[in-house]
Design an enzyme around this catalytic site. Structure first.
Site, PDB file in Angstrom:
ATOM      1  N   THR A   1       0.843  -1.144  -0.020  1.00 60.27           N
ATOM      2  CA  THR A   1      -0.042  -0.067   0.083  1.00 60.27           C
ATOM      3  C   THR A   1       0.976   1.371  -0.120  1.00 60.27           C
ATOM      4  O   THR A   1       0.534   2.349  -0.504  1.00 60.27           O
ATOM      5  CB  THR A   1      -0.775   0.129   1.145  1.00 60.27           C
ATOM      6  OG1 THR A   1      -0.283  -0.332   2.260  1.00 60.27           O
ATOM      7  CG2 THR A   1      -1.939  -0.976   1.010  1.00 60.27           C
ATOM      8  N   THR A   2       1.969   1.318   0.637  1.00 65.22           N
ATOM      9  CA  THR A   2       3.119   2.276   0.665  1.00 65.22           C
ATOM     10  C   THR A   2       3.431   2.592  -0.799  1.00 65.22           C
ATOM     11  O   THR A   2       3.844   3.769  -1.113  1.00 65.22           O
ATOM     12  CB  THR A   2       4.070   2.403   1.417  1.00 65.22           C
ATOM     13  OG1 THR A   2       3.711   1.896   2.906  1.00 65.22           O
ATOM     14  CG2 THR A   2       4.984   3.316   1.559  1.00 65.22           C
TER      15      THR A   2
ATOM     16  N   TYR B   1     -12.857  -2.065   1.774  1.00 63.92           N
ATOM     17  CA  TYR B   1     -14.008  -1.581   1.219  1.00 63.92           C
ATOM     18  C   TYR B   1     -15.304  -2.497   1.447  1.00 63.92           C
ATOM     19  O   TYR B   1     -16.241  -1.919   2.000  1.00 63.92           O
ATOM     20  CB  TYR B   1     -14.231  -0.770  -0.078  1.00 63.92           C
ATOM     21  CG  TYR B   1     -15.262  -0.228  -0.413  1.00 63.92           C
ATOM     22  CD1 TYR B   1     -15.675   1.136   0.125  1.00 63.92           C
ATOM     23  CD2 TYR B   1     -16.551  -0.826  -1.211  1.00 63.92           C
ATOM     24  CE1 TYR B   1     -16.866   1.793  -0.211  1.00 63.92           C
ATOM     25  CE2 TYR B   1     -17.487  -0.211  -1.217  1.00 63.92           C
ATOM     26  CZ  TYR B   1     -17.851   1.323  -0.976  1.00 63.92           C
ATOM     27  OH  TYR B   1     -19.072   1.887  -1.140  1.00 63.92           O
TER      28      TYR B   1
ATOM     29  N   TYR C   1      -1.854  -9.200   6.019  1.00 63.49           N
ATOM     30  CA  TYR C   1      -1.725  -8.022   6.500  1.00 63.49           C
ATOM     31  C   TYR C   1      -2.949  -7.376   6.963  1.00 63.49           C
ATOM     32  O   TYR C   1      -3.991  -7.336   6.234  1.00 63.49           O
ATOM     33  CB  TYR C   1      -1.175  -7.063   5.317  1.00 63.49           C
ATOM     34  CG  TYR C   1      -1.034  -5.528   5.351  1.00 63.49           C
ATOM     35  CD1 TYR C   1      -0.811  -5.009   6.688  1.00 63.49           C
ATOM     36  CD2 TYR C   1      -0.844  -4.775   4.485  1.00 63.49           C
ATOM     37  CE1 TYR C   1      -0.764  -3.491   6.845  1.00 63.49           C
ATOM     38  CE2 TYR C   1      -0.461  -3.527   4.207  1.00 63.49           C
ATOM     39  CZ  TYR C   1      -0.433  -2.740   5.624  1.00 63.49           C
ATOM     40  OH  TYR C   1      -0.224  -1.519   5.780  1.00 63.49           O
TER      41      TYR C   1
ATOM     42  N   ARG D   1      -7.178   1.363   7.073  1.00 68.45           N
ATOM     43  CA  ARG D   1      -7.203   1.578   5.742  1.00 68.45           C
ATOM     44  C   ARG D   1      -8.309   0.817   5.026  1.00 68.45           C
ATOM     45  O   ARG D   1      -8.659   1.250   3.979  1.00 68.45           O
ATOM     46  CB  ARG D   1      -5.911   1.432   5.367  1.00 68.45           C
ATOM     47  CG  ARG D   1      -4.817   2.436   5.890  1.00 68.45           C
ATOM     48  CD  ARG D   1      -4.922   3.877   5.358  1.00 68.45           C
ATOM     49  NE  ARG D   1      -4.606   4.023   3.783  1.00 68.45           N
ATOM     50  CZ  ARG D   1      -3.606   4.680   3.316  1.00 68.45           C
ATOM     51  NH1 ARG D   1      -2.705   5.131   4.148  1.00 68.45           N
ATOM     52  NH2 ARG D   1      -3.426   4.906   2.141  1.00 68.45           N
TER      53      ARG D   1
ATOM     54  N   LYS E   1       1.478  -9.337   9.150  1.00 67.23           N
ATOM     55  CA  LYS E   1       2.075  -7.719   9.440  1.00 67.23           C
ATOM     56  C   LYS E   1       0.954  -7.339  10.227  1.00 67.23           C
ATOM     57  O   LYS E   1      -0.312  -7.199   9.493  1.00 67.23           O
ATOM     58  CB  LYS E   1       2.246  -6.980   8.253  1.00 67.23           C
ATOM     59  CG  LYS E   1       2.683  -5.514   8.157  1.00 67.23           C
ATOM     60  CD  LYS E   1       2.689  -4.583   6.946  1.00 67.23           C
ATOM     61  CE  LYS E   1       2.654  -3.166   6.987  1.00 67.23           C
ATOM     62  NZ  LYS E   1       2.817  -2.457   5.997  1.00 67.23           N
TER      63      LYS E   1
ATOM     64  N   ILE F   1       7.541  -4.176   9.173  1.00 70.50           N
ATOM     65  CA  ILE F   1       7.600  -3.634   7.779  1.00 70.50           C
ATOM     66  C   ILE F   1       7.127  -2.300   7.799  1.00 70.50           C
ATOM     67  O   ILE F   1       6.052  -1.530   8.292  1.00 70.50           O
ATOM     68  CB  ILE F   1       6.241  -4.401   7.101  1.00 70.50           C
ATOM     69  CG1 ILE F   1       6.842  -5.998   7.157  1.00 70.50           C
ATOM     70  CG2 ILE F   1       6.270  -3.807   5.727  1.00 70.50           C
ATOM     71  CD1 ILE F   1       5.701  -6.862   6.228  1.00 70.50           C
TER      72      ILE F   1
END
Length: 292
Positions: free
Chosen positions: A44-45, A107, A133, A138, A161, A203
């Protein structure tokens, strides 16, 4: 390879929004030089949400090519559709990647059973090691410890994560999984405490610009030298927080450009560049780490 400071690598772009391979090479060399344990490519980063699938695969494969077996590469393969997650994962079969990082579906807010079936289905369609993760802020859904314990029984789901920032989660998970199951922090601000409570690393977003320091903190902590690790982390704690002064990866891209690691802090819409006010706040913390 799945311990210590693992960077959630930004995806560098030029001012037109195209992938900048020269900056990507510079970033990878920086992490190899500064002893980062592994690289997560297009998590995502790394702006997985605004890269199309072909670009996503291109960046991962280019990262593999540049790394040339000098540092393990973990591919971000999360999706809110199980079939898409399987498809993306299978594109990396026999590519040389060391594992996949798969975020909870975003979502559509599946139930715990839906989350279990999602990750189980992806894992059963590949031999690549899978790292779960969990980042509820988010994605809008939370992978709970009991569901993690069920997933941990699947042979190629090797760790998680955990990015809730809730340190009480660690013991809850550890009580339900085998000692081989890896717990990685996804929250730089609490990562050192996370390791002290039983995690094996982080991470990291901060590692994009402070790779040497994050690697040292993790190395010291994993050896049990928390006193020295905390001395270094003390200088980074405000930076950890300021890197989320606007939604990730807006601040970290600006910071990486500021210290000369990438040429442009371009992001794709709907993400926009860091505000002037927040540039001033973040600049103060960047200057501090040069003095450690």
């Amino acid at each position: 390879m799945f311990r210590g400071s693992i960077v959630a690598l930004i995806t560098p772009m030029d001012e037109k929004g195209s992938i900048c391979c020269n900056s990507l090479k510079k970033l990878i060399e920086y992490h190899i030089k500064n002893h980062t344990s592994a690289i997560v490519s297009v998590g995502t980063t790394g702006e997985s949400a605004t890269l199309n699938q072909e670009e996503h695969i291109q960046v991962v494969m280019k990262t593999l090519e540049i790394a040339d077996n000098r540092i393990p590469i973990i591919a971000g393969t999360g999706a809110n559709s199980t079939s898409e997650g399987i498809s993306l994962t299978k594109r990396f079969e026999n590519s040389g990647i060391s594992g996949c990082l798969t975020v909870t579906p975003y979502y559509n807010k599946p139930t715990q059973e839906g989350l279990y079936q999602h990750f189980k289905c992806i894992a059963e369609n590949t031999d690549i090691p899978q790292i779960l993760y969990n980042v509820p802020t988010r994605t809008g859904c939370d992978l709970l410890p009991k569901t993690i314990s069920r997933l941990a029984k699947i042979k190629n789901i090797i760790g998680i994560k955990e990015a809730t920032g809730d340190l009480s989660r660690i013991n809850k998970i550890l009580e339900l999984v085998s000692e081989k199951f890896l717990l990685l922090s996804g929250d730089d601000a609490t990562a050192l405490d996370f390791i002290q409570l039983g995690g094996v690393g982080v991470i990291s977003v901060t590692a994009n610009i402070a790779a040497k320091y994050m690697a040292k903190i993790c190395s010291l902590a994993l050896k049990g030298n928390f006193l020295e690790a905390r001395k270094i982390n003390k200088f980074l704690i405000k930076l950890h927080n300021k890197l989320f002064i606007e939604p990730n990866p807006i601040p970290i891209k600006w910071a990486a450009k500021k210290i000369g690691l990438i040429k442009s802090d371009k992001l794709r819409l709907p993400m926009t560049k860091l505000s002037y006010k927040n540039k001033l706040l973040l600049k103060k913390e960047i200057l501090k780490i040069k003095n450690i």
